[in-house]
Design a protein around this motif. Structure first.
Motif, PDB file in Angstrom:
ATOM      1  N   SER A  38       1.009  -1.266   0.091  1.00  0.00           N
ATOM      2  CA  SER A  38       0.000  -0.140   0.042  1.00  0.00           C
ATOM      3  C   SER A  38       0.798   1.299  -0.002  1.00  0.00           C
ATOM      4  CB  SER A  38      -0.792   0.006   1.260  1.00  0.00           C
ATOM      5  OG  SER A  38      -1.875  -1.047   1.222  1.00  0.00           O
ATOM      6  N   GLN A  39       1.909   1.193   0.960  1.00  0.00           N
ATOM      7  CA  GLN A  39       2.802   2.402   0.802  1.00  0.00           C
ATOM      8  C   GLN A  39       3.502   2.492  -0.625  1.00  0.00           C
ATOM      9  OE1 GLN A  39       5.452   0.906   4.113  1.00  0.00           O
ATOM     10  NE2 GLN A  39       4.343   2.163   5.682  1.00  0.00           N
ATOM     11  N   ILE A  40       3.924   1.680  -1.167  1.00  0.00           N
ATOM     12  CA  ILE A  40       4.457   1.746  -2.605  1.00  0.00           C
ATOM     13  C   ILE A  40       3.478   2.157  -3.415  1.00  0.00           C
ATOM     14  CG2 ILE A  40       5.574   0.309  -4.410  1.00  0.00           C
ATOM     15  CD1 ILE A  40       6.927  -1.350  -2.449  1.00  0.00           C
ATOM     16  N   ASN A  66      -6.340   3.209  -2.795  1.00  0.00           N
ATOM     17  CA  ASN A  66      -7.441   2.101  -2.895  1.00  0.00           C
ATOM     18  C   ASN A  66      -8.470   2.850  -2.131  1.00  0.00           C
ATOM     19  OD1 ASN A  66      -5.624   0.895  -4.493  1.00  0.00           O
ATOM     20  ND2 ASN A  66      -4.619  -0.340  -2.349  1.00  0.00           N
ATOM     21  N   GLY A  67      -8.487   2.882  -0.731  1.00  0.00           N
ATOM     22  CA  GLY A  67      -9.560   3.153   0.228  1.00  0.00           C
ATOM     23  C   GLY A  67     -10.181   4.367  -0.106  1.00  0.00           C
ATOM     24  N   TYR A  68      -9.478   5.617  -0.896  1.00  0.00           N
ATOM     25  CA  TYR A  68     -10.128   6.900  -1.136  1.00  0.00           C
ATOM     26  C   TYR A  68     -10.889   6.561  -2.570  1.00  0.00           C
ATOM     27  CZ  TYR A  68     -10.110  11.486  -3.049  1.00  0.00           C
ATOM     28  OH  TYR A  68     -10.558  12.675  -3.398  1.00  0.00           O
ATOM     29  N   LEU A  69     -10.578   5.650  -3.499  1.00  0.00           N
ATOM     30  CA  LEU A  69     -11.514   5.572  -4.626  1.00  0.00           C
ATOM     31  C   LEU A  69     -12.483   4.758  -4.142  1.00  0.00           C
ATOM     32  CD1 LEU A  69      -8.701   5.010  -7.205  1.00  0.00           C
ATOM     33  CD2 LEU A  69     -10.234   7.007  -7.261  1.00  0.00           C
ATOM     34  N   PHE A  70     -12.358   3.756  -3.483  1.00  0.00           N
ATOM     35  CA  PHE A  70     -13.566   2.917  -3.026  1.00  0.00           C
ATOM     36  C   PHE A  70     -14.499   3.528  -2.121  1.00  0.00           C
ATOM     37  CE2 PHE A  70     -10.771  -0.499  -4.633  1.00  0.00           C
ATOM     38  CZ  PHE A  70     -11.769  -1.289  -5.414  1.00  0.00           C
ATOM     39  N   LYS A  71     -14.176   4.319  -1.299  1.00  0.00           N
ATOM     40  CA  LYS A  71     -14.909   5.216  -0.327  1.00  0.00           C
ATOM     41  C   LYS A  71     -15.628   6.098  -1.083  1.00  0.00           C
ATOM     42  CE  LYS A  71     -14.904   8.132   3.778  1.00  0.00           C
ATOM     43  NZ  LYS A  71     -14.239   8.664   4.677  1.00  0.00           N
ATOM     44  N   ILE A  72     -15.071   6.870  -2.117  1.00  0.00           N
ATOM     45  CA  ILE A  72     -16.036   7.793  -3.179  1.00  0.00           C
ATOM     46  C   ILE A  72     -16.923   6.900  -3.790  1.00  0.00           C
ATOM     47  CG2 ILE A  72     -15.754   9.358  -5.169  1.00  0.00           C
ATOM     48  CD1 ILE A  72     -13.053  10.237  -4.092  1.00  0.00           C
ATOM     49  N   THR A  73     -16.491   5.831  -4.389  1.00  0.00           N
ATOM     50  CA  THR A  73     -17.260   4.956  -5.193  1.00  0.00           C
ATOM     51  C   THR A  73     -18.602   4.485  -4.389  1.00  0.00           C
ATOM     52  OG1 THR A  73     -15.706   4.398  -6.643  1.00  0.00           O
ATOM     53  CG2 THR A  73     -17.676   2.872  -6.872  1.00  0.00           C
ATOM     54  N   LYS A  74     -18.308   4.256  -3.201  1.00  0.00           N
ATOM     55  CA  LYS A  74     -19.267   3.627  -2.243  1.00  0.00           C
ATOM     56  C   LYS A  74     -20.401   4.863  -1.722  1.00  0.00           C
ATOM     57  CE  LYS A  74     -19.460   2.253   2.655  1.00  0.00           C
ATOM     58  NZ  LYS A  74     -18.767   1.902   3.874  1.00  0.00           N
ATOM     59  N   ASN A  75     -19.593   5.730  -1.466  1.00  0.00           N
ATOM     60  CA  ASN A  75     -20.729   6.833  -1.077  1.00  0.00           C
ATOM     61  C   ASN A  75     -21.356   7.600  -2.151  1.00  0.00           C
ATOM     62  OD1 ASN A  75     -19.582   6.908   1.410  1.00  0.00           O
ATOM     63  ND2 ASN A  75     -18.031   8.547   1.236  1.00  0.00           N
ATOM     64  N   SER A  76     -20.924   7.436  -3.546  1.00  0.00           N
ATOM     65  CA  SER A  76     -21.660   7.798  -4.648  1.00  0.00           C
ATOM     66  C   SER A  76     -22.838   6.774  -4.865  1.00  0.00           C
ATOM     67  CB  SER A  76     -20.875   7.877  -5.816  1.00  0.00           C
ATOM     68  OG  SER A  76     -19.685   8.995  -5.891  1.00  0.00           O
ATOM     69  N   CYS A  77     -22.371   5.622  -4.748  1.00  0.00           N
ATOM     70  CA  CYS A  77     -23.549   4.495  -4.997  1.00  0.00           C
ATOM     71  C   CYS A  77     -24.553   4.730  -4.013  1.00  0.00           C
ATOM     72  CB  CYS A  77     -22.841   3.141  -4.802  1.00  0.00           C
ATOM     73  SG  CYS A  77     -21.967   2.699  -6.282  1.00  0.00           S
ATOM     74  N   LEU A  78     -24.111   4.874  -2.671  1.00  0.00           N
ATOM     75  CA  LEU A  78     -25.157   5.312  -1.534  1.00  0.00           C
ATOM     76  C   LEU A  78     -26.194   6.286  -1.866  1.00  0.00           C
ATOM     77  CD1 LEU A  78     -22.855   4.632   1.530  1.00  0.00           C
ATOM     78  CD2 LEU A  78     -24.834   3.072   0.967  1.00  0.00           C
ATOM     79  N   ASP A  79     -25.260   7.331  -2.524  1.00  0.00           N
ATOM     80  CA  ASP A  79     -26.303   8.716  -2.636  1.00  0.00           C
ATOM     81  C   ASP A  79     -27.206   8.411  -3.523  1.00  0.00           C
ATOM     82  OD1 ASP A  79     -25.007  10.106  -0.914  1.00  0.00           O
ATOM     83  OD2 ASP A  79     -23.536  11.119  -2.416  1.00  0.00           O
ATOM     84  N   LYS A 116      -8.646  -4.556  -0.257  1.00  0.00           N
ATOM     85  CA  LYS A 116      -7.425  -5.433  -0.191  1.00  0.00           C
ATOM     86  C   LYS A 116      -7.175  -6.355  -1.238  1.00  0.00           C
ATOM     87  CE  LYS A 116      -7.759  -5.140   5.006  1.00  0.00           C
ATOM     88  NZ  LYS A 116      -8.258  -5.650   6.328  1.00  0.00           N
ATOM     89  N   GLU A 117      -8.269  -7.193  -1.812  1.00  0.00           N
ATOM     90  CA  GLU A 117      -7.845  -7.766  -2.934  1.00  0.00           C
ATOM     91  C   GLU A 117      -7.363  -7.097  -4.099  1.00  0.00           C
ATOM     92  OE1 GLU A 117      -7.858 -11.310  -5.367  1.00  0.00           O
ATOM     93  OE2 GLU A 117      -8.044 -11.297  -3.087  1.00  0.00           O
ATOM     94  N   LEU A 118      -7.827  -5.942  -4.559  1.00  0.00           N
ATOM     95  CA  LEU A 118      -7.353  -5.162  -5.550  1.00  0.00           C
ATOM     96  C   LEU A 118      -5.662  -4.891  -5.280  1.00  0.00           C
ATOM     97  CD1 LEU A 118      -7.625  -3.865  -8.371  1.00  0.00           C
ATOM     98  CD2 LEU A 118      -8.379  -1.936  -6.947  1.00  0.00           C
TER      99      LEU A 118
END
Length: 190
Positions: A5-7, A72-85, A123-125
């Motif tokens: 993740s750091q790399i 990773n978390g940033y993109l998935f969080k935005i996607t998740k929030n957009s889907c929730l909206d 995590k899988e990605l």
């Protein structure tokens, strides 16, 4: 935070923060199909899911200077929030009858709200990206990581590893071809 993740994050965040369009294109190619897959699992309309993911990338580009955490978390969080909206707005538009679409939206909303499920996908990605990096030959991997993740210039890598600049360029070219080949299932344009 683990090494992979750091790399990945350090490379993508640094270059995207600086407005590097090539890095953003790589980010798009690496994540578009995965984010679309996530969105389509929760949104019944493919067109709406595609629009949501495109909006995710627009938001990411507009806020690129503010990204300072796990990409990773940033993109998935935005996607998740957009889907929730989307699901929230869809829920309000539907009648209160026992409509199949409404029931599906409710189930999808609850599934998306599950942080554990989102975390597993993220995590899988990250794991698959790291596995692709690990498949590189050792010298090539070192050069690639120093160039793409640590942000070193070819001359700096050349000096540090005591190899010619041309060799550095060859390793980087080979690594990029390798990554595209091994991550082709993640890339939306291949």
């Amino acid at each position: 935070m683990n090494r992979e993740s750091q790399i990945t994050d350090s490379f993508l965040i640094k270059n995207i923060n600086e407005g590097n369009e090539e890095a953003f294109k790589i980010l798009f190619e690496l994540y578009y199909s995965k984010l679309l897959y996530v969105a389509k699992n929760y949104i019944s309309s493919t067109e709406d899911a595609e629009e949501i993911v495109q909006d995710v990338f627009l938001k990411t580009w507009k806020k690129r200077k503010d990204i300072s955490t796990n990409i990773n978390g940033y993109l998935f969080k935005i996607t998740k929030n957009s889907c929730l909206d989307y699901l929230r707005s869809k829920k309000h538009k539907l009648s209160s009858s026992n409509n199949i679409v409404q029931l599906e939206a409710f189930i999808n909303h609850n599934a998306l709200a599950d942080k554990n499920a989102s975390s597993i996908i993220e995590k899988e990605l990250a794991r698959k990206i790291q596995l692709s990096i690990e498949l590189l030959p050792e010298k090539c991997k070192k050069v690639f990581i120093k160039s793409r993740f640590e942000g070193l210039k070819n001359k700096e890598i050349s000096n540090e590893l005591d190899i010619s600049v041309k060799t550095v360029e060859n390793h980087i070219s080979r690594a990029i071809k390798h990554m595209r080949l091994h991550l082709r299932e993640f890339l939306s344009f291949f």
